[in-house]
Design a protein around this motif. Structure first.
Motif, short mmCIF file in Angstrom:
data_model
loop_
_atom_site.label_atom_id
_atom_site.label_comp_id
_atom_site.label_asym_id
_atom_site.label_seq_id
_atom_site.Cartn_x
_atom_site.Cartn_y
_atom_site.Cartn_z
N SER A 45 8.33 -92.93 -8.74
CA SER A 45 9.01 -92.77 -10.21
C SER A 45 8.17 -92.95 -11.42
O SER A 45 8.21 -92.27 -12.36
N THR A 88 10.39 -97.04 -15.54
CA THR A 88 11.86 -97.63 -14.80
C THR A 88 12.82 -96.57 -15.11
O THR A 88 12.55 -95.67 -15.69
N GLY A 89 13.87 -96.82 -14.54
CA GLY A 89 15.05 -96.12 -14.79
C GLY A 89 15.59 -95.97 -16.01
O GLY A 89 16.70 -95.31 -16.27
N ASN A 90 15.14 -96.67 -16.83
CA ASN A 90 15.59 -96.81 -18.48
C ASN A 90 14.82 -95.78 -19.36
O ASN A 90 14.95 -95.76 -20.50
N ILE A 93 13.60 -88.96 -17.40
CA ILE A 93 14.26 -88.57 -16.55
C ILE A 93 14.37 -89.48 -15.20
O ILE A 93 14.98 -88.99 -14.10
N GLU A 95 15.34 -92.62 -12.97
CA GLU A 95 16.58 -93.25 -12.85
C GLU A 95 16.33 -94.49 -11.74
O GLU A 95 15.06 -94.57 -11.43
N HIS A 96 17.09 -95.21 -11.79
CA HIS A 96 16.86 -96.37 -10.90
C HIS A 96 16.87 -96.18 -9.35
O HIS A 96 16.33 -96.90 -8.57
N CYS A 97 17.44 -95.19 -9.07
CA CYS A 97 17.46 -94.78 -7.80
C CYS A 97 16.52 -93.37 -7.47
O CYS A 97 16.40 -92.39 -8.40
N ARG A 100 17.62 -89.83 -7.15
CA ARG A 100 18.24 -89.24 -8.26
C ARG A 100 17.17 -88.99 -9.44
O ARG A 100 17.23 -87.69 -9.99
N SER A 101 16.13 -89.70 -9.43
CA SER A 101 14.96 -89.13 -10.14
C SER A 101 14.45 -87.83 -9.56
O SER A 101 13.94 -87.06 -10.41
N ASN A 104 16.65 -85.00 -10.60
CA ASN A 104 16.58 -84.77 -11.96
C ASN A 104 15.03 -83.89 -12.45
O ASN A 104 15.31 -82.91 -13.03
#
Length: 130
Positions: A45, A88-90, A93, A95-97, A100-101, A104
């Motif tokens: 991430s 972080t997912g905040n 691009i 994300e918390h998963c 999904r990151s 993206n």
């Protein structure tokens, strides 16, 4: 990890492959140090948040510099994950998963960077001869 990410990319992409290869090494290092998926996810991430915008311009000498930049990001990201810190997912691009990151990142490379591919080729073809 690098193969997993590359499987989601088109054959020609403006996304620098050194970045995704370094994500693979980052995942391997994080796994070898902790054997924890969460540490691997946090490190990846952070890398996605850090170097997702590096383009491939087909220039051999600058590739070596991009490898160095990517490996430095990998090292920083593993150290951050070991301290339970990450992008972080905040943010951006990421994300918390982690899946999904990655999706993206690959979506940007597959769709948004298509014009970048054409522009890079146009710049290279139209350079004056020395």
């Amino acid at each position: 990890m690098a193969i997993y990410i590359h499987s989601k990319l088109p054959k020609l992409s403006a996304l620098c492959a050194a970045t995704t290869a370094a994500m693979g090494s980052c995942a391997g290092i994080a796994w070898l140090l902790t054997k924890e998926f969460n540490t691997v996810s946090m490190a990846i991430s952070s890398m996605i948040g850090d170097i997702s915008g590096i383009i491939c311009d087909g220039a051999a000498n600058s590739c070596a510099m991009k490898v160095s930049t990517s490996i430095t990001s990998s090292y920083k990201s593993v150290l951050m994950a070991l301290d339970n810190m990450q992008v972080t997912g905040n943010e951006g691009i990421v994300e918390h998963c982690i899946d999904r990151s990655i999706n993206n990142l690959c979506s940007i490379a597959s769709h948004s960077m298509q014009y970048t591919d054409k522009q890079i080729i146009e710049i290279m073809v139209n350079k004056p001869s020395v």
